[in-house]
Scaffold this active site. Structure first.
Site, PDB file in Angstrom:
ATOM      1  N   GLN A 181      -4.462  -5.407   6.683  1.00 29.76           N
ATOM      2  CA  GLN A 181      -5.436  -6.343   6.109  1.00 29.76           C
ATOM      3  C   GLN A 181      -5.451  -7.694   6.820  1.00 29.76           C
ATOM      4  OE1 GLN A 181      -7.751  -5.644   3.933  1.00 29.76           O
ATOM      5  NE2 GLN A 181      -6.997  -3.621   3.385  1.00 29.76           N
TER       6      GLN A 181
ATOM      7  N   LYS B 260     -10.662  -1.109  10.087  1.00 27.32           N
ATOM      8  CA  LYS B 260     -10.786  -2.282   9.212  1.00 27.32           C
ATOM      9  C   LYS B 260     -11.135  -3.524  10.017  1.00 27.32           C
ATOM     10  CE  LYS B 260      -7.299  -0.566   5.987  1.00 27.32           C
ATOM     11  NZ  LYS B 260      -8.040  -0.120   4.818  1.00 27.32           N
TER      12      LYS B 260
ATOM     13  N   CYS C  59      -4.733   2.549  -3.695  1.00 25.27           N
ATOM     14  CA  CYS C  59      -3.488   3.041  -3.074  1.00 25.27           C
ATOM     15  C   CYS C  59      -2.359   2.043  -3.286  1.00 25.27           C
ATOM     16  CB  CYS C  59      -3.665   3.321  -1.586  1.00 25.27           C
ATOM     17  SG  CYS C  59      -4.884   4.579  -1.250  1.00 25.27           S
TER      18      CYS C  59
ATOM     19  N   HIS D 232       0.874  -1.180   0.000  1.00 26.34           N
ATOM     20  CA  HIS D 232       0.000   0.000   0.000  1.00 26.34           C
ATOM     21  C   HIS D 232       0.911   1.230   0.000  1.00 26.34           C
ATOM     22  CE1 HIS D 232      -2.775   2.963   1.859  1.00 26.34           C
ATOM     23  NE2 HIS D 232      -3.752   2.175   1.455  1.00 26.34           N
TER      24      HIS D 232
HETATM   25  N1  PMP Z   1      -1.765  -1.016   4.435  1.00 25.26           N
HETATM   26  C1  PMP Z   1      -2.706  -1.760   3.873  1.00 25.26           C
HETATM   27  C2  PMP Z   1      -2.362  -3.140   3.391  1.00 25.26           C
HETATM   28  C3  PMP Z   1      -4.002  -1.264   3.731  1.00 25.26           C
HETATM   29  O1  PMP Z   1      -4.950  -2.012   3.185  1.00 25.26           O
HETATM   30  C4  PMP Z   1      -4.297   0.043   4.207  1.00 25.26           C
HETATM   31  C5  PMP Z   1      -5.681   0.641   4.057  1.00 25.26           C
HETATM   32  N2  PMP Z   1      -6.266   0.421   2.816  1.00 25.26           N
HETATM   33  C6  PMP Z   1      -3.278   0.774   4.799  1.00 25.26           C
HETATM   34  C7  PMP Z   1      -2.026   0.213   4.907  1.00 25.26           C
HETATM   35  C8  PMP Z   1      -3.510   2.129   5.330  1.00 25.26           C
HETATM   36  O2  PMP Z   1      -4.455   2.093   6.350  1.00 25.26           O
HETATM   37  P1  PMP Z   1      -5.022   3.438   6.972  1.00 25.26           P
HETATM   38  O3  PMP Z   1      -5.631   4.202   5.832  1.00 25.26           O
HETATM   39  O4  PMP Z   1      -6.021   2.984   7.967  1.00 25.26           O
HETATM   40  O5  PMP Z   1      -3.874   4.161   7.558  1.00 25.26           O
END
Ligand code: PMP
Length: 416
Positions: free
Chosen positions: A211, A234, A374, A131
Site C-alpha cells: 500500500q 496497485k 483480507c 494483510h
Molecule cells: N499487503 C497489503 C497491505 C495489501 O494491501 C495487499 C493487497 N490488498 C497485499 C499485501 C497482497 O497483495 P497481492 O494480492 O498483490 O499479493
C-alpha cells in the site's frame, strides 16, 4: 473551481485522459467513480502500450537465445528491473527479484529465508493490522520450524501499539514483518521506530509495501529494512507481477524458493548449483511483459512525482473525512490525522451491511470495496464483520468525493 485549481500539484484532468477505463459507465449507465484503488489501481495508456508493444514487436523468451528478439526481450526485462530498482531506491538492480505479487514476495522470504535462518526458540514478530498475506506464511513457518510468532497489537484508532512493540521485539526476535500502510484502515505505521527496535536486537525487517509503494516515495536503502515487497497492480501496472527487494548479503544466505530453468549455474544428474542473484530466485519463464509494463508504471508515477501524488491524496482524504463525517449515521475507522493515514477510508453506516452499501453505490457508478479486506484480525479487534472502504489515487477528484457523500446519504435514506 476545477480540481486542477483546487487540489495542489496535479493536473487531474490531464491525468484522467491517460486512463481509458475512467471514461466508461457502469451500473445504471452512470459514469464510473473508481474508489477501489487499495485493491487494484487502473492502468494508463502508457502502460497498456508497453504490453501491446512487447507482443507486437519483441515477443521471445529471455536469457535464452542469441537471436534478435530474445536479446531485445532480455534488454527490456532487465531494463525494467533497473527502472523499478531506481524507483524504490534500491542500491542494486540485482537485489530486485520479480515475483507474482506481494503475497509471493512474502512467501518467498518466509520459506527461503525462514528455512535457511530460523531455529527452534527463535521469534518472528508481525502485527495485528497485517494483510493475511503477511500473517499466514508466518503461521506456516512457525508450525514447520517450531518458532514463535508474536504480534504487535492495534490501538483503538487502528494504529500500532508502539509501547507494546518495544516490549515484544527482543533478543529472540529474528525478523519483524510489518506493513508500511495498512490496507484495511489506511494507517501509516511508524516504520522508523519499529526498524530501530528491530535493529537494536539485530533482527531483520520485512516491510510489506503493497500500500505504501503506490502512494508514497519509497527509499529502501534509507529505510534500513532488509526486505521490501510490493505489487505492480496497485501502482498503475498490470496484475501478475510484483517485486521483492532484499539486501544482497541476506539473499546470499537463502536457499532458492523455487527451482528449475534459469536459476541454475550448473546441473548434473546428481546435483546442481545456483545462479547469482537475482536469477537464483526467478525459476522458469517469468511474466516478461508484466515486468516491462511494471517498469513503465514506475516511470509514469515518477514523471508525475510521488510527493505530488501523496499531497493530492492527503488533500482528497482530508476533504473526504470532513464531508463523510457530516453523515450522522457514519463511523469512520482509523486515525483522523491525514498525516497518519493514506488515501483509504474504511467506514460503517449504522445498521446497514457493507455489502448493501457497496451494491447501492455500484448502481450509482461508484466502485468501493466491502468486506474484511483480507484483514480479519482487524475486523475482530473493531468487533465488526466487515467494513465499506473507499480508497483514492492520483486520478480521483473532489467531485467524486461529493458524489460518494451524496450517494451515502441516499443509502441511509433507502435502508434507514
Ligand atoms: N499487503 C497489503 C497491505 C495489501 O494491501 C495487499 C493487497 N490488498 C497485499 C499485501 C497482497 O497483495 P497481492 O494480492 O498483490 O499479493
Amino acid at each position: 473551481m476545477t480540481d486542477k485549481e483546487h487540489l495542489t500539484g496535479l493536473n487531474i484532468e490531464q491525468i484522467r485522459r491517460d486512463f481509458p477505463v475512467l471514461k466508461r459507465t457502469v451500473g445504471n449507465d452512470k459514469p464510473l467513480v473508481y474508489l477501489d484503488n487499495a485493491a487494484t489501481s487502473q492502468t494508463p495508456v502508457q502502460v497498456i502500450a508497453e504490453i501491446t508493444r512487447f507482443y507486437r514487436d519483441h515477443n521471445a523468451n529471455i536469457h535464452r537465445g542469441v537471436h534478435t528478439l530474445s536479446v531485445e526481450s532480455t534488454d527490456l526485462y532487465e531494463g525494467a528491473r533497473n527502472t523499478i530498482a531506481e524507483f524504490l531506491g534500491a542500491p542494486s538492480a540485482s537485489e530486485c527479484i520479480f515475483t507474482r505479487n506481494t503475497t509471493e514476495s512474502i512467501n518467498l522470504v518466509a520459506s527461503a529465508w525462514g528455512k535457511s535462518n530460523l531455529q527452534e526458540g527463535d521469534e518472528i514478530v508481525i502485527s495485528e493490522i497485517e494483510h493475511h498475506s503477511n500473517i499466514v506464511p508466518w503461521q506456516i513457518i512457525r508450525d514447520e520450524l517450531n518458532v514463535s510468532l508474536r504480534f504487535i497489537p492495534m490501538l483503538a484508532d487502528g494504529s500500532l501499539d508502539v509501547d507494546a512493540a518495544a516490549e515484544i521485539i527482543g533478543p529472540r526476535t529474528k525478523l519483524v514483518a510489518i506493513t508500511a500502510m495498512a490496507n484495511s484502515l489506511g494507517n501509516i505505521t511508524p516504520l522508523a521506530d519499529i526498524i530501530e527496535m528491530a535493529k537494536k536486537h539485530d533482527a531483520l525487517v520485512l516491510v510489506d509495501g503493497a500500500q505504501s509503494a503506490p502512494h508514497m516515495q519509497t527509499d529502501v536503502a534509507a529505510l534500513g529494512a532488509d526486505f521490501f515487497a510490493c505489487s505492480a497492480h496497485k501502482m498503475l501496472g498490470p496484475t501478475g507481477i510484483g517485486l521483492l527487494w532484499a539486501k544482497a548479503e541476506v539473499l546470499d544466505t537463502m536457499q532458492p524458493f523455487m527451482t528449475g530453468g534459469d536459476m541454475i549455474s550448473t546441473v548434473t544428474m546428481s546435483q546442481s548449483t545456483w545462479a547469482e542473484i537475482p536469477a537464483k530466485f526467478e525459476a522458469g519463464t517469468p511474466n516478461i511483459e508484466g515486468a516491462i509494463a511494471f517498469g513503465a508504471a514506475c516511470n509514469y508515477l515518477d514523471n508525475i512525482g510521488m510527493t505530488s501524488i501523496r499531497n493530492h491524496e492527503k488533500e482528497l482524504t482530508g476533504l473526504a473525512l470532513d464531508k463523510l463525517n457530516s453523515i450522522e449515521e457514519i463511523t469512520i475507522f482509523g486515525p483522523s490525522d491525514v498525516e497518519k493515514r493514506g488515501g483509504v477510508i474504511s467506514f460503517a453506516l449504522q445498521g446497514i451491511h457493507p455489502h448493501d452499501i457497496g451494491q447501492f453505490l455500484d448502481s450509482e457508478g461508484i466502485a468501493i470495496r466491502a468486506g474484511h479486506h483480507c484483514a480479519q484480525p482487524v475486523m475482530s479487534a473493531l468487533n465488526v464483520p466487515a467494513t465499506a472502504r473507499a480508497s483514492f489515487y492520483l486520478y480521483n477528484t473532489e467531485a467524486e468525493i461529493d458524489h460518494l457523500t451524496d450517494t451515502l446519504n441516499q443509502v441511509v435514506k433507502y435502508f434507514g
